[in-house]
Design a protein around this motif. Sequence first.
Motif, mmCIF file in Angstrom:
data_model
loop_
_atom_site.group_PDB
_atom_site.id
_atom_site.type_symbol
_atom_site.label_atom_id
_atom_site.label_comp_id
_atom_site.label_asym_id
_atom_site.label_seq_id
_atom_site.Cartn_x
_atom_site.Cartn_y
_atom_site.Cartn_z
ATOM 1 N N THR A 141 0.824 -1.217 0.000
ATOM 2 C CA THR A 141 0.000 0.000 0.000
ATOM 3 C C THR A 141 0.863 1.275 0.000
ATOM 4 N N VAL A 164 -0.927 11.074 8.090
ATOM 5 C CA VAL A 164 -1.846 10.928 9.219
ATOM 6 C C VAL A 164 -2.105 9.438 9.410
ATOM 7 N N SER A 167 0.305 3.330 11.537
ATOM 8 C CA SER A 167 0.253 1.864 11.593
ATOM 9 C C SER A 167 1.518 1.287 10.951
ATOM 10 N N ILE A 169 1.543 -1.064 8.816
ATOM 11 C CA ILE A 169 1.363 -1.462 7.419
ATOM 12 C C ILE A 169 1.223 -0.289 6.456
ATOM 13 N N HIS A 189 -1.075 11.286 14.568
ATOM 14 C CA HIS A 189 -1.818 10.122 15.096
ATOM 15 C C HIS A 189 -2.906 10.622 16.027
ATOM 16 N N LEU A 195 -4.379 18.598 14.662
ATOM 17 C CA LEU A 195 -4.254 17.882 13.390
ATOM 18 C C LEU A 195 -4.441 18.828 12.202
ATOM 19 N N ALA A 208 -4.091 7.927 6.306
ATOM 20 C CA ALA A 208 -4.262 6.480 6.530
ATOM 21 C C ALA A 208 -4.755 6.288 7.955
ATOM 22 N N VAL A 209 -5.998 6.628 8.163
ATOM 23 C CA VAL A 209 -6.554 6.712 9.510
ATOM 24 C C VAL A 209 -7.651 5.663 9.750
ATOM 25 N N GLY A 210 -8.561 5.546 8.792
ATOM 26 C CA GLY A 210 -9.714 4.676 9.002
ATOM 27 C C GLY A 210 -10.870 5.398 9.677
ATOM 28 N N VAL A 229 -5.699 6.973 1.690
ATOM 29 C CA VAL A 229 -5.576 5.514 1.785
ATOM 30 C C VAL A 229 -6.841 4.889 2.380
ATOM 31 N N GLY A 230 -7.571 5.675 3.123
ATOM 32 C CA GLY A 230 -8.707 5.155 3.892
ATOM 33 C C GLY A 230 -9.776 4.491 3.030
ATOM 34 N N ILE A 231 -10.303 3.406 3.561
ATOM 35 C CA ILE A 231 -11.459 2.757 2.937
ATOM 36 C C ILE A 231 -12.460 2.555 4.069
ATOM 37 N N ASP A 242 -10.695 8.716 4.044
ATOM 38 C CA ASP A 242 -10.453 9.478 5.269
ATOM 39 C C ASP A 242 -10.515 10.979 4.985
ATOM 40 N N VAL A 262 -5.924 4.577 -4.109
ATOM 41 C CA VAL A 262 -4.849 3.728 -3.603
ATOM 42 C C VAL A 262 -5.225 2.242 -3.689
ATOM 43 N N GLY A 263 -6.507 1.924 -3.487
ATOM 44 C CA GLY A 263 -6.961 0.526 -3.447
ATOM 45 C C GLY A 263 -6.418 -0.328 -4.589
ATOM 46 N N THR A 266 -2.614 -1.348 -4.544
ATOM 47 C CA THR A 266 -2.055 -2.301 -3.585
ATOM 48 C C THR A 266 -1.781 -3.654 -4.246
HETATM 49 P P1 NDP Z 1 -4.900 1.467 11.825
HETATM 50 O O1 NDP Z 1 -6.196 1.435 12.529
HETATM 51 O O2 NDP Z 1 -3.904 0.406 12.075
HETATM 52 O O3 NDP Z 1 -4.193 2.873 12.121
HETATM 53 C C1 NDP Z 1 -4.898 4.056 12.113
HETATM 54 C C2 NDP Z 1 -4.004 5.197 12.529
HETATM 55 O O4 NDP Z 1 -4.765 6.399 12.520
HETATM 56 C C3 NDP Z 1 -3.418 5.050 13.932
HETATM 57 O O5 NDP Z 1 -2.059 5.385 13.917
HETATM 58 C C4 NDP Z 1 -4.222 6.052 14.769
HETATM 59 O O6 NDP Z 1 -3.484 6.661 15.783
HETATM 60 C C5 NDP Z 1 -4.562 7.097 13.725
HETATM 61 N N1 NDP Z 1 -5.771 7.837 14.106
HETATM 62 C C6 NDP Z 1 -6.956 7.337 14.512
HETATM 63 N N2 NDP Z 1 -7.825 8.322 14.768
HETATM 64 C C7 NDP Z 1 -7.186 9.485 14.517
HETATM 65 C C8 NDP Z 1 -7.542 10.846 14.603
HETATM 66 N N3 NDP Z 1 -8.760 11.222 14.992
HETATM 67 N N4 NDP Z 1 -6.616 11.762 14.269
HETATM 68 C C9 NDP Z 1 -5.375 11.394 13.859
HETATM 69 N N5 NDP Z 1 -4.983 10.116 13.758
HETATM 70 C C10 NDP Z 1 -5.870 9.171 14.090
HETATM 71 O O7 NDP Z 1 -5.260 1.572 10.276
HETATM 72 P P2 NDP Z 1 -4.442 1.154 8.954
HETATM 73 O O8 NDP Z 1 -3.206 1.950 8.845
HETATM 74 O O9 NDP Z 1 -4.378 -0.312 8.869
HETATM 75 O O10 NDP Z 1 -5.485 1.630 7.848
HETATM 76 C C11 NDP Z 1 -5.864 2.981 7.715
HETATM 77 C C12 NDP Z 1 -6.957 3.084 6.665
HETATM 78 O O11 NDP Z 1 -6.444 2.653 5.419
HETATM 79 C C13 NDP Z 1 -8.179 2.205 6.910
HETATM 80 O O12 NDP Z 1 -9.332 2.886 6.430
HETATM 81 C C14 NDP Z 1 -7.929 0.981 6.056
HETATM 82 O O13 NDP Z 1 -9.139 0.366 5.652
HETATM 83 C C15 NDP Z 1 -7.234 1.604 4.889
HETATM 84 N N6 NDP Z 1 -6.339 0.694 4.161
HETATM 85 C C16 NDP Z 1 -6.430 0.700 2.806
HETATM 86 C C17 NDP Z 1 -5.607 -0.085 2.047
HETATM 87 C C18 NDP Z 1 -5.703 -0.004 0.573
HETATM 88 O O14 NDP Z 1 -5.313 -0.919 -0.107
HETATM 89 N N7 NDP Z 1 -6.182 1.108 0.027
HETATM 90 C C19 NDP Z 1 -4.656 -1.029 2.666
HETATM 91 C C20 NDP Z 1 -4.560 -0.891 4.105
HETATM 92 C C21 NDP Z 1 -5.405 -0.066 4.808
HETATM 93 P P3 NDP Z 1 -2.883 5.855 17.071
HETATM 94 O O15 NDP Z 1 -1.690 5.135 16.568
HETATM 95 O O16 NDP Z 1 -2.552 6.941 18.012
HETATM 96 O O17 NDP Z 1 -3.979 4.947 17.532
#
Ligand code: NDP
Length: 280
Positions: A141, A164, A167, A169, A189, A195, A208-210, A229-231, A242, A262-263, A266
């Motif tokens: 990714t 942002v 993670s 990955i 984060h 932010l 990449a937050v979710g 990146v978010g989905i 995101d 981005v999807g 990958t």
């Molecule tokens: P994680 O849940 O592992 O990590 C999310 C990160 O976002 C954490 O570091 C967290 O902080 C941070 N975060 C959460 N809330 C906030 C906020 N309000 N403000 C700032 N930062 C925040 O997620 P992934 O990295 O695995 O995935 C992120 C997104 O990307 C998801 O939507 C996932 O579905 C998508 N994704 C898409 C892919 C693709 O192929 N397009 C592949 C992989 C993921 P903290 O560390 O402090 O908890």
Amino acid sequence: MPAQILDGKKIAAEVRAEVKEEVSRLKAEGINPGLAVVLVGEDPASQVYVRNKHRACEEVGIYSEVHRLPAATSQAELLKLIDQLNKDPKIHGILVQLPLPDHIDEKKVIDAIALEKDVDGFSPANVGNLVIGDKCFYPCTPHGCMVLLEKAGIDPKGKKAVVVGRSNIVGKPVAMMLLARHATVTICHSRTRDLAAECRQADILIAAVGKPELITGDMIKEGAVVIDVGINRVGEKKLVGDVHFESAAQKAGWITPVPGGVGPMTIAMLLKNTVEAARR
Ligand code: NDP
């Protein structure tokens, strides 16, 4: 002026076409690239991902085998399979679909994959090599994000990049890759104090937050490149990123859509890494 669209679907198709050519060249040299995908349990999303990966391999001529194991598979059995695949000369890349069932230690399993076959790039040794700038596989990714930047003609050198999410990955590796390309990188984060203020500094913003549409147009610098990146599934069918696309597109210079950003990159990067593994 509204942003230009960074079309991941189109760019991923270009990457797949390049991979297909490379597969033909390798085959002409007697090398038949092979990927093994391991799926434990019946998680519906994982089943879809695995099916898509298998199909993508077939389309470019990469040999692929899927090992579907029941959810009750023990860690020892899974490690035994990884060991067999590590030794199998037909297989150049091994991917274990995450998440694994709770009774299995994910870290142990990923660490068991031979470094030269770790095409997902998640093992500690591969990540270590990424950090120190040694030969490694770029995790798919983050690598997809970098290729999108490259295809848009954006050189990170000297630019202010804000990632942002931290993670293992996505956030951390993409930050490392931007740093290696000489960007000045900030990683945000959930504990980041302001932010919006951090994001507004970004020439390159990677989300990449979710969290659906967390990042809005008022948080984006005029002309910035925004990679989402978010989905996130909202309601029954709709997928959003995101980033709040409509408002962000009014400020950004370039932006990725969700879906179609981005999807698709990958899986294309997974194919690229598998071919790279076979080439090595
Ligand atoms: P994680 O849940 O592992 O990590 C999310 C990160 O976002 C954490 O570091 C967290 O902080 C941070 N975060 C959460 N809330 C906030 C906020 N309000 N403000 C700032 N930062 C925040 O997620 P992934 O990295 O695995 O995935 C992120 C997104 O990307 C998801 O939507 C996932 O579905 C998508 N994704 C898409 C892919 C693709 O192929 N397009 C592949 C992989 C993921 P903290 O560390 O402090 O908890």
